[in-house]
Every structure is written in structure tokens, then in C-alpha cells.
Design an enzyme around this catalytic site. Structure first.
Site, mmCIF file in Angstrom:
data_model
loop_
_atom_site.group_PDB
_atom_site.id
_atom_site.type_symbol
_atom_site.label_atom_id
_atom_site.label_comp_id
_atom_site.label_asym_id
_atom_site.label_seq_id
_atom_site.Cartn_x
_atom_site.Cartn_y
_atom_site.Cartn_z
ATOM 1 N N ALA A 112 21.546 -24.077 34.523
ATOM 2 C CA ALA A 112 20.735 -24.556 35.786
ATOM 3 C C ALA A 112 20.444 -24.333 37.147
ATOM 4 C CB ALA A 112 21.737 -26.044 36.108
ATOM 5 N N LYS A 113 19.499 -24.931 37.933
ATOM 6 C CA LYS A 113 18.838 -24.711 39.129
ATOM 7 C C LYS A 113 18.079 -25.109 39.374
ATOM 8 C CE LYS A 113 19.447 -20.343 41.199
ATOM 9 N NZ LYS A 113 20.707 -19.026 40.506
#
Length: 424
Positions: A112-113
Site C-alpha cells: 500500500a502507499k
């Protein structure tokens, strides 16, 4: 769902770089290639509007993102970036590289980011806190210690993580330290976290250098980026006998054939907030950095730094990717043709996410380890991972990047295959 094409996108786009890397690994995946489309599509992408009352009473709006690329192996894991150039394309790519990184290290996470398009240095501390708290509330429906665990990245730090943890906890009515990592030690952070990414660059670099017959003692190193990652990696290499002959950041490019004194440079940067003007080195033109005589290059700034042209001019034997996505695929080809080894970002800079994993485990158990224990555990995970990638590269006769992707994609796609698709 239609395949995400990159035919109409810029070849310098981070997401296109990632897609091309996936294309290169597909022929090595055997029957698991049947599931490879799952890697070409982010699972979830959230775009949020963040209204912010400024100190002068005016209202400004900022755009924020949180992308969960793949959750087949566990909750999402990835940093939050505050930078003027943040956009959805970049955050998608960074989340995908986190998927690969966590799998290559065999950590029980997906990728994720997140990020906000903002210059954090243009805001007061109060404005930054209000921005962070509103952003956390906006993405709060998809993050959590068993869903998606943010961490610091470019433009964020432990203080920002403390605000995120507090905001999430207040919205849930109880203190939940494990919702983020990279927190201050006294709020559930882990010892060794701040230096972990740079330490990982050093460990992987030494391991590959040893296997390749490259001597660290006396080696000339050029470093791009003098933040937490670059400065710690450089410090460890200097301690091992290498010379840091060049350092580049947004403000200047420094060069000293005899070696730059990192202790003095650190003091100068702390006082000046930049490396420009440092008296212990000569300032040279920005592009000259890529033509200097060096044995090891450490790009530890932003993505998209090593182009085909720069790759053709590099004199080094080894590239250690401290940054995420610093090398374009066509530059990778040039480096391979020239016999320059590249230790890819998904292994090279994975020390940070490894200790973030330790922090998460410690928070969940409310039991904390010493820094010596953490470094020992991290060193073993990183050393085992790079050894596995090197062995796979020899077996498949491919680059270390392709090898790391093979290792990671096999693990991700096997999880996808065995979990199946719901509903069937």
C-alpha cells in the site's frame, strides 16, 4: 476488467515502469502466470479532498491518496509521502513496489502507499498537524492494524505518525498504536527503525559485493540523497573503509576525491537545512554527478533518476537502489549490457519495512525488543533474502531485479491461487 495499458502513457511514468517490470517477469512464472493480471490492477484506490484552514484564516484544499495494491498475503503496508509532485500514478506504483518488496522479504503483508500533494516545508507545524489529522480521518475507513498500516516516507516523520495514530485512536475510542509504524519510541515505536533502511542498503550491498569480488574497503561511493536512508548507508560504508566522494541533493552536488567527511556534512546540513555551501567539498554541476569516477552508486532520493543516457555514462560496478524506482527499465538494460550490477529497490531498501514489521509485532504483543535484538533479526532476514535472490538469479540466468520479482511474484500469485476468487 480491461488491462491497464501503458501504450498511451509516458514511458517515464512510475506506474509504467512497474508494469514493464511485471511484463519482464511473466515468462518465468510458469503456471502461476495465469494469475498475473492481479498484479496489474490495484485492489483499491482512494482519492480524498483535504480542506485546511491556514493560520491566516484562509481555506486551502489539498488532494490526498491511499492505494492498496494487493492484500493477498496480509494487510497493506506502505508509507505516506508529502511532496508537491505526489499524484495517483506515483502512489499506485509505490504501492505496487511495496507488494513486491514485502513478498520478496517474505513478510506477511501486501503493498500500500499514500500521500498528499503538498510542500510540507511551506506549512507551519499547526497547519501540518491539521492537514495530517484530516487526511487520517478521510482514509480512516480503509486503514487499521489488520487492514493497512501506514509509515513515514518522503516529507513525513515520527511526529506525523504520532498525529496519525492519535487521530485514528480518538476516532475509535481507544489507543491503537499498531495502526502506523515509524512512531516515536515512547508511543510504541521500535528501536532501530530510523536507521533500518540505510542499514539494509549497506547489508545487501556488502553481500552482493562479496559474491561479485568487489572490495568495499577503498571503494569510491557516490550518493544521491542525504536523508535518513542515504546518510546512514554512507556512514556504514565509510566505517567499513569506503570513501564517499560525491553527495547530491536538491540543493547542490558536492565532490571531493579524497572523501567527504560525513560527520561535518551532517552538522552543516542540520544547521543549513541543505548541503549547498558545505566548505569540505567542491560544488559541481548537477549532471556531472553521473559521469564521476566511482565504484558504487547509491541513488537514495526519488524515483526516475537513472535514465538510459545516465546509465551509458556511469563508471560504477554496483548500483544500490536506496530509493524506490530510481532506474528506468531501458536503463536497466544498458547497465546489464555494461556488466554493472544493480541491487533492486525491493530488496536493497527493505530494511525499513522489515523493522516496521517488527514494530507492528511489538505493538500487537505490547512486548518490546532491544535494538541489538532488532538489528540481529533484521540482518538475518535481509541477508537470507538477498542470498535467495542471488541464487535464483544464477539459476534463471537473469538480473537481480528480475530474480527478486520472480521470488516475490511466485509468493503473491500462489497466495492468490490458493485463496481463490470470491464469490466463485
Amino acid at each position: 476488467m480491461e488491462k491497464l495499458s501503458y501504450a498511451s502513457e509516458s514511458s517515464t511514468s512510475p506506474w509504467v515502469t512497474y508494469l514493464r517490470q511485471i511484463d519482464r517477469v511473466a515468462p518465468h512464472l510458469g503456471d502461476l502466470a495465469h494469475w498475473i493480471e492481479t498484479l496489474r490492477h490495484p485492489k483499491r484506490a482512494l482519492i480524498v479532498d483535504i480542506p485546511l484552514q491556514m493560520d491566516d484564516g484562509t481555506i486551502r484544499h489539498f488532494e490526498g491518496y491511499r492505494v492498496q495494491h494487493n492484500l493477498s498475503r496480509g494487510p497493506g503496508k506502505g508509507g505516506v509521502r508529502y511532496h508537491p509532485d505526489v499524484d495517483l500514478n506515483e502512489v499506485m506504483a509505490l504501492s505496487a513496489w511495496m507488494t513486491i518488496k514485502c513478498a520478496a522479504l517474505n513478510l506477511p503483508y501486501g503493498g500500500a502507499k499514500g500521500g498528499i500533494r503538498v510542500d510540507p516545508f511551506s506549512l507551519s507545524e499547526g497547519e501540518l498537524e491539521r492537514l495530517t489529522r484530516r487526511y487520517t480521518s478521510e482514509i480512516g475507513l480503509i486503514i487499521g492494524p489488520q487492514k493497512d498500516i501506514p509509515a513515514p516516507d518522503v516529507g513525513t516523520n515520527g511526529k506525523v505518525m504520532a498525529w496519525m495514530m492519535d487521530t485514528y485512536s480518538m476516532n475509535h475510542g481507544t489507543t491503537i498504536t499498531g495502526v502506523v509504524t515509524g512512531k516515536p519510541i515512547h508511543l510504541g515505536g521500535s528501536l532501530g527503525r530510523e536507521k533500518a533502511t540505510g542499514r539494509g542498503v549497506f547489508i545487501t550491498g556488502c553481500e552482493v559485493a562479496k559474491r561479485s569480488g568487489i572490495e568495499i574497503e577503498g571503494a569510491k561511493i557516490a550518493l544521491q540523497g542525504f536523508g535518513n536512508v542515504g546518510s546512514e548507508a554512507a556512514r556504514l560504508f565509510e566505517k567499513a573503509g569506503a570513501r564517499i566522494v560525491a553527495v547530491q541533493d536538491h540543493s547542490a552536488t558536492l565532490y571531493n576525491e579524497a572523501g567527504i567527511d560525513l560527520t561535518e556534512l551532517t552538522v552543516w546540513q542540520a544547521e543549513s537545512k541543505q548541503i549547498a555551501g558545505f566548505p569540505g567539498a567542491q560544488e559541481i554541476a548537477k549532471e556531472e554527478f553521473w559521469t564521476l569516477q566511482m565504484d558504487i552508486l547509491i541513488p537514495a532520493a526519488l524515483e526516475g533518476q537513472i535514465t538510459r543516457e545516465r546509465a551509458e555514462n556511469l563508471s560504477c560496478k554496483l548500483v544500490l537502489e536506496g530509493a524506490n524506482g530510481p532506474t528506468y527499465p531501458e536503463a536497466d538494460d544498458v547497465l546489464a549490457e555494461r556488466g554493472i550490477l544493480v541491487v533492486p529497490d525491493v530488496i536493497c531498501n527493505a530494511g525499513g519495512v522489515t523493522v516496521s514489521y517488527f514494530e507492528w509485532v511489538q505493538d500487537m504483543a505490547s512486548f518490546f525488543w532491544s535494538e541489538e535484538e532488532i538489528n540481529q533479526r533484521m540482518d538475518k532476514i535481509i541477508t537470507d533474502a538477498i542470498a535467495h535472490v542471488c541464487d535464483k538469479a544464477e539459476e534463471k540466468n537473469c538480473s537481480l531485479r528480475t530474480s527478486a520479482y520472480i521470488v516475490a511474484c511466485e509468493r503473491i500469485l500462489l497466495a492468490r491461487k490458493d485463496r481463490g476468487i470470491y464469490p466463485g
